[in-house]
Write a protein that holds these residues in place. Structure first.
Motif, PDB file in Angstrom:
ATOM      1  N   ASP A 113     -14.337  11.557 -27.012  1.00 47.35           N
ATOM      2  CA  ASP A 113     -15.145  10.980 -25.945  1.00 47.35           C
ATOM      3  C   ASP A 113     -15.366   9.508 -26.289  1.00 47.35           C
ATOM      4  O   ASP A 113     -15.858   9.193 -27.369  1.00 47.35           O
ATOM      5  CB  ASP A 113     -16.487  11.717 -25.865  1.00 47.35           C
ATOM      6  CG  ASP A 113     -17.303  11.355 -24.639  1.00 47.35           C
ATOM      7  OD1 ASP A 113     -17.059  10.281 -24.039  1.00 47.35           O
ATOM      8  OD2 ASP A 113     -18.197  12.136 -24.276  1.00 47.35           O
ATOM      9  N   GLU A 114     -15.027   8.609 -25.384  1.00 51.79           N
ATOM     10  CA  GLU A 114     -15.132   7.177 -25.670  1.00 51.79           C
ATOM     11  C   GLU A 114     -16.549   6.632 -25.485  1.00 51.79           C
ATOM     12  O   GLU A 114     -16.791   5.457 -25.722  1.00 51.79           O
ATOM     13  CB  GLU A 114     -14.140   6.397 -24.807  1.00 51.79           C
ATOM     14  CG  GLU A 114     -12.702   6.644 -25.212  1.00 51.79           C
ATOM     15  CD  GLU A 114     -11.688   5.815 -24.439  1.00 51.79           C
ATOM     16  OE1 GLU A 114     -12.042   5.244 -23.386  1.00 51.79           O
ATOM     17  OE2 GLU A 114     -10.533   5.736 -24.890  1.00 51.79           O
ATOM     18  N   ARG A 115     -17.491   7.481 -25.089  1.00 49.55           N
ATOM     19  CA  ARG A 115     -18.876   7.025 -24.972  1.00 49.55           C
ATOM     20  C   ARG A 115     -19.491   6.852 -26.362  1.00 49.55           C
ATOM     21  O   ARG A 115     -19.142   7.554 -27.296  1.00 49.55           O
ATOM     22  CB  ARG A 115     -19.708   8.016 -24.164  1.00 49.55           C
ATOM     23  CG  ARG A 115     -19.282   8.068 -22.700  1.00 49.55           C
ATOM     24  CD  ARG A 115     -20.108   9.021 -21.915  1.00 49.55           C
ATOM     25  NE  ARG A 115     -19.861  10.389 -22.393  1.00 49.55           N
ATOM     26  CZ  ARG A 115     -20.571  11.444 -22.023  1.00 49.55           C
ATOM     27  NH1 ARG A 115     -21.584  11.312 -21.205  1.00 49.55           N
ATOM     28  NH2 ARG A 115     -20.285  12.636 -22.489  1.00 49.55           N
ATOM     29  N   VAL A 116     -20.423   5.908 -26.474  1.00 44.66           N
ATOM     30  CA  VAL A 116     -21.133   5.638 -27.721  1.00 44.66           C
ATOM     31  C   VAL A 116     -22.511   6.274 -27.602  1.00 44.66           C
ATOM     32  O   VAL A 116     -23.204   6.105 -26.602  1.00 44.66           O
ATOM     33  CB  VAL A 116     -21.259   4.120 -27.970  1.00 44.66           C
ATOM     34  CG1 VAL A 116     -22.089   3.832 -29.208  1.00 44.66           C
ATOM     35  CG2 VAL A 116     -19.875   3.491 -28.082  1.00 44.66           C
ATOM     36  N   VAL A 149     -22.719  -0.501 -25.165  1.00 39.56           N
ATOM     37  CA  VAL A 149     -21.648  -0.602 -26.151  1.00 39.56           C
ATOM     38  C   VAL A 149     -20.499   0.277 -25.657  1.00 39.56           C
ATOM     39  O   VAL A 149     -20.701   1.451 -25.349  1.00 39.56           O
ATOM     40  CB  VAL A 149     -22.104  -0.158 -27.559  1.00 39.56           C
ATOM     41  CG1 VAL A 149     -20.958  -0.248 -28.560  1.00 39.56           C
ATOM     42  CG2 VAL A 149     -23.279  -1.004 -28.040  1.00 39.56           C
ATOM     43  N   ARG A 150     -19.318  -0.293 -25.571  1.00 36.41           N
ATOM     44  CA  ARG A 150     -18.144   0.418 -25.055  1.00 36.41           C
ATOM     45  C   ARG A 150     -17.054   0.485 -26.116  1.00 36.41           C
ATOM     46  O   ARG A 150     -16.872  -0.458 -26.891  1.00 36.41           O
ATOM     47  CB  ARG A 150     -17.575  -0.293 -23.826  1.00 36.41           C
ATOM     48  CG  ARG A 150     -18.508  -0.332 -22.661  1.00 36.41           C
ATOM     49  CD  ARG A 150     -18.456   0.972 -21.950  1.00 36.41           C
ATOM     50  NE  ARG A 150     -19.297   0.947 -20.773  1.00 36.41           N
ATOM     51  CZ  ARG A 150     -19.830   2.022 -20.272  1.00 36.41           C
ATOM     52  NH1 ARG A 150     -19.614   3.187 -20.836  1.00 36.41           N
ATOM     53  NH2 ARG A 150     -20.571   1.966 -19.208  1.00 36.41           N
ATOM     54  N   VAL A 151     -16.321   1.597 -26.114  1.00 39.60           N
ATOM     55  CA  VAL A 151     -15.185   1.768 -27.020  1.00 39.60           C
ATOM     56  C   VAL A 151     -14.000   2.263 -26.208  1.00 39.60           C
ATOM     57  O   VAL A 151     -14.151   3.118 -25.330  1.00 39.60           O
ATOM     58  CB  VAL A 151     -15.517   2.768 -28.160  1.00 39.60           C
ATOM     59  CG1 VAL A 151     -14.282   3.057 -29.005  1.00 39.60           C
ATOM     60  CG2 VAL A 151     -16.639   2.223 -29.044  1.00 39.60           C
ATOM     61  N   ALA A 152     -12.826   1.715 -26.487  1.00 36.40           N
ATOM     62  CA  ALA A 152     -11.590   2.163 -25.848  1.00 36.40           C
ATOM     63  C   ALA A 152     -10.596   2.532 -26.944  1.00 36.40           C
ATOM     64  O   ALA A 152     -10.480   1.837 -27.956  1.00 36.40           O
ATOM     65  CB  ALA A 152     -11.011   1.063 -24.969  1.00 36.40           C
ATOM     66  N   ARG A 153      -9.895   3.643 -26.748  1.00 34.21           N
ATOM     67  CA  ARG A 153      -8.868   4.107 -27.702  1.00 34.21           C
ATOM     68  C   ARG A 153      -7.527   4.080 -26.994  1.00 34.21           C
ATOM     69  O   ARG A 153      -7.345   4.709 -25.952  1.00 34.21           O
ATOM     70  CB  ARG A 153      -9.181   5.526 -28.171  1.00 34.21           C
ATOM     71  CG  ARG A 153      -8.197   6.056 -29.208  1.00 34.21           C
ATOM     72  CD  ARG A 153      -8.605   7.487 -29.612  1.00 34.21           C
ATOM     73  NE  ARG A 153      -7.913   7.921 -30.803  1.00 34.21           N
ATOM     74  CZ  ARG A 153      -6.755   8.572 -30.800  1.00 34.21           C
ATOM     75  NH1 ARG A 153      -6.148   8.853 -29.655  1.00 34.21           N
ATOM     76  NH2 ARG A 153      -6.195   8.943 -31.942  1.00 34.21           N
ATOM     77  N   HIS A 206       0.785   4.120 -33.129  1.00 37.14           N
ATOM     78  CA  HIS A 206      -0.032   2.925 -33.344  1.00 37.14           C
ATOM     79  C   HIS A 206      -1.315   3.129 -32.531  1.00 37.14           C
ATOM     80  O   HIS A 206      -1.278   3.194 -31.300  1.00 37.14           O
ATOM     81  CB  HIS A 206       0.706   1.670 -32.875  1.00 37.14           C
ATOM     82  CG  HIS A 206      -0.098   0.424 -33.034  1.00 37.14           C
ATOM     83  ND1 HIS A 206       0.005  -0.376 -34.147  1.00 37.14           N
ATOM     84  CD2 HIS A 206      -1.033  -0.149 -32.244  1.00 37.14           C
ATOM     85  CE1 HIS A 206      -0.829  -1.389 -34.028  1.00 37.14           C
ATOM     86  NE2 HIS A 206      -1.470  -1.271 -32.868  1.00 37.14           N
ATOM     87  N   VAL A 207      -2.462   3.256 -33.221  1.00 37.77           N
ATOM     88  CA  VAL A 207      -3.747   3.531 -32.571  1.00 37.77           C
ATOM     89  C   VAL A 207      -4.625   2.288 -32.670  1.00 37.77           C
ATOM     90  O   VAL A 207      -4.778   1.706 -33.741  1.00 37.77           O
ATOM     91  CB  VAL A 207      -4.456   4.733 -33.234  1.00 37.77           C
ATOM     92  CG1 VAL A 207      -5.774   5.038 -32.540  1.00 37.77           C
ATOM     93  CG2 VAL A 207      -3.557   5.959 -33.227  1.00 37.77           C
ATOM     94  N   THR A 208      -5.207   1.896 -31.542  1.00 35.14           N
ATOM     95  CA  THR A 208      -6.139   0.772 -31.491  1.00 35.14           C
ATOM     96  C   THR A 208      -7.466   1.263 -30.946  1.00 35.14           C
ATOM     97  O   THR A 208      -7.514   1.906 -29.900  1.00 35.14           O
ATOM     98  CB  THR A 208      -5.609  -0.350 -30.573  1.00 35.14           C
ATOM     99  OG1 THR A 208      -4.309  -0.736 -31.013  1.00 35.14           O
ATOM    100  CG2 THR A 208      -6.523  -1.560 -30.592  1.00 35.14           C
ATOM    101  N   LEU A 209      -8.542   0.973 -31.686  1.00 36.85           N
ATOM    102  CA  LEU A 209      -9.906   1.259 -31.234  1.00 36.85           C
ATOM    103  C   LEU A 209     -10.579  -0.086 -31.004  1.00 36.85           C
ATOM    104  O   LEU A 209     -10.682  -0.895 -31.930  1.00 36.85           O
ATOM    105  CB  LEU A 209     -10.678   2.048 -32.299  1.00 36.85           C
ATOM    106  CG  LEU A 209     -10.031   3.325 -32.825  1.00 36.85           C
ATOM    107  CD1 LEU A 209     -10.867   3.904 -33.954  1.00 36.85           C
ATOM    108  CD2 LEU A 209      -9.854   4.333 -31.713  1.00 36.85           C
ATOM    109  N   GLU A 210     -11.008  -0.337 -29.772  1.00 36.97           N
ATOM    110  CA  GLU A 210     -11.654  -1.602 -29.445  1.00 36.97           C
ATOM    111  C   GLU A 210     -13.099  -1.340 -29.055  1.00 36.97           C
ATOM    112  O   GLU A 210     -13.367  -0.510 -28.182  1.00 36.97           O
ATOM    113  CB  GLU A 210     -10.929  -2.301 -28.304  1.00 36.97           C
ATOM    114  CG  GLU A 210      -9.521  -2.727 -28.681  1.00 36.97           C
ATOM    115  CD  GLU A 210      -8.749  -3.316 -27.512  1.00 36.97           C
ATOM    116  OE1 GLU A 210      -9.003  -2.896 -26.370  1.00 36.97           O
ATOM    117  OE2 GLU A 210      -7.903  -4.183 -27.761  1.00 36.97           O
ATOM    118  N   ALA A 211     -14.030  -2.039 -29.711  1.00 35.77           N
ATOM    119  CA  ALA A 211     -15.453  -1.890 -29.430  1.00 35.77           C
ATOM    120  C   ALA A 211     -15.988  -3.203 -28.879  1.00 35.77           C
ATOM    121  O   ALA A 211     -15.618  -4.277 -29.354  1.00 35.77           O
ATOM    122  CB  ALA A 211     -16.206  -1.508 -30.694  1.00 35.77           C
ATOM    123  N   ALA A 212     -16.868  -3.107 -27.873  1.00 40.63           N
ATOM    124  CA  ALA A 212     -17.480  -4.294 -27.276  1.00 40.63           C
ATOM    125  C   ALA A 212     -18.958  -4.013 -27.035  1.00 40.63           C
ATOM    126  O   ALA A 212     -19.324  -2.928 -26.591  1.00 40.63           O
ATOM    127  CB  ALA A 212     -16.789  -4.645 -25.962  1.00 40.63           C
TER     128      ALA A 212
END
Length: 194
Positions: free
Chosen positions: A32-35, A87-91, A112-118
């Protein structure tokens, strides 16, 4: 204590102790991409706390009613405070597959996995990102973590009494209005006829 038998529930305060608390922001983007906000409290009593409901108030207003599990003397009490929408996260995952070896005897699959937090919060926060690399007990399947930036720590979820394999955890500091990124890669090698 005299409690009137009026058919309604009554609260009776038995004891009050101050306790140090710590707010955490946790995200498991694979699920779940929710924080989510979570509070950790050290048990301030010289006795265990029994399981039951807990009402959480902030500035005199009820924030949430939650349930807590039994916590032993000196243990850590955890309960959730819901989603932190600022706060948002995308995978994101990119996958590349190729055959290797003479006559294509092996298949190699690179992930190749990228986790981006904003964050759009007004101050610095720390976000805990938890992800997993696949694991296999099959001898014909080989899985290797090939790159990880920043370096993640191995995480087996023992603190929640629910063990996992292949877990990785990052604690990312996000200044006010900032973004951060975690990147890691792993390779799965297997026989092409597998």
């Amino acid at each position: 204590v005299d409690i009137p038998a009026g058919g309604a529930a009554h609260r009776v305060s038995l004891l009050s102790r101050p306790a140090k608390s710590r707010m955490r922001l946790v995200c498991v983007p694979l699920a779940d991409e929710r924080v989510f906000r979570e509070v950790e409290l050290a048990n301030p009593l010289d006795a265990p706390l029994l399981p039951g409901p807990v009402d959480v108030f902030m500035d005199g207003a009820l924030v949430i009613t939650s349930a807590v599990q039994a916590v032993d003397r000196g243990g850590i009490l955890r309960f959730g405070l819901g989603e932190e929408q600022r706060v948002r996260v995308a995978r994101n995952v990119r996958v590349k597959e190729e055959s290797k070896g003479l006559l294509g005897g092996k298949t190699s699959i690179d992930h190749h996995v990228t986790l981006e937090a904003a964050s759009s919060l007004g101050g610095e926060v720390e976000v805990e990102l938890i992800d997993r690399v696949p694991v296999s007990d099959d001898k014909e399947i080989e899985i290797n973590l090939t790159r990880c930036e920043p370096k993640g720590e191995k995480y087996d979820q023992a603190d929640r009494d629910s063990r996992i394999r292949g877990g990785l955890r990052w604690k990312i500091k996000l200044p006010a209005g900032a973004k951060a990124k975690v990147e890691y890669e792993y390779r799965i090698n297997l026989a092409s006829d597998h």
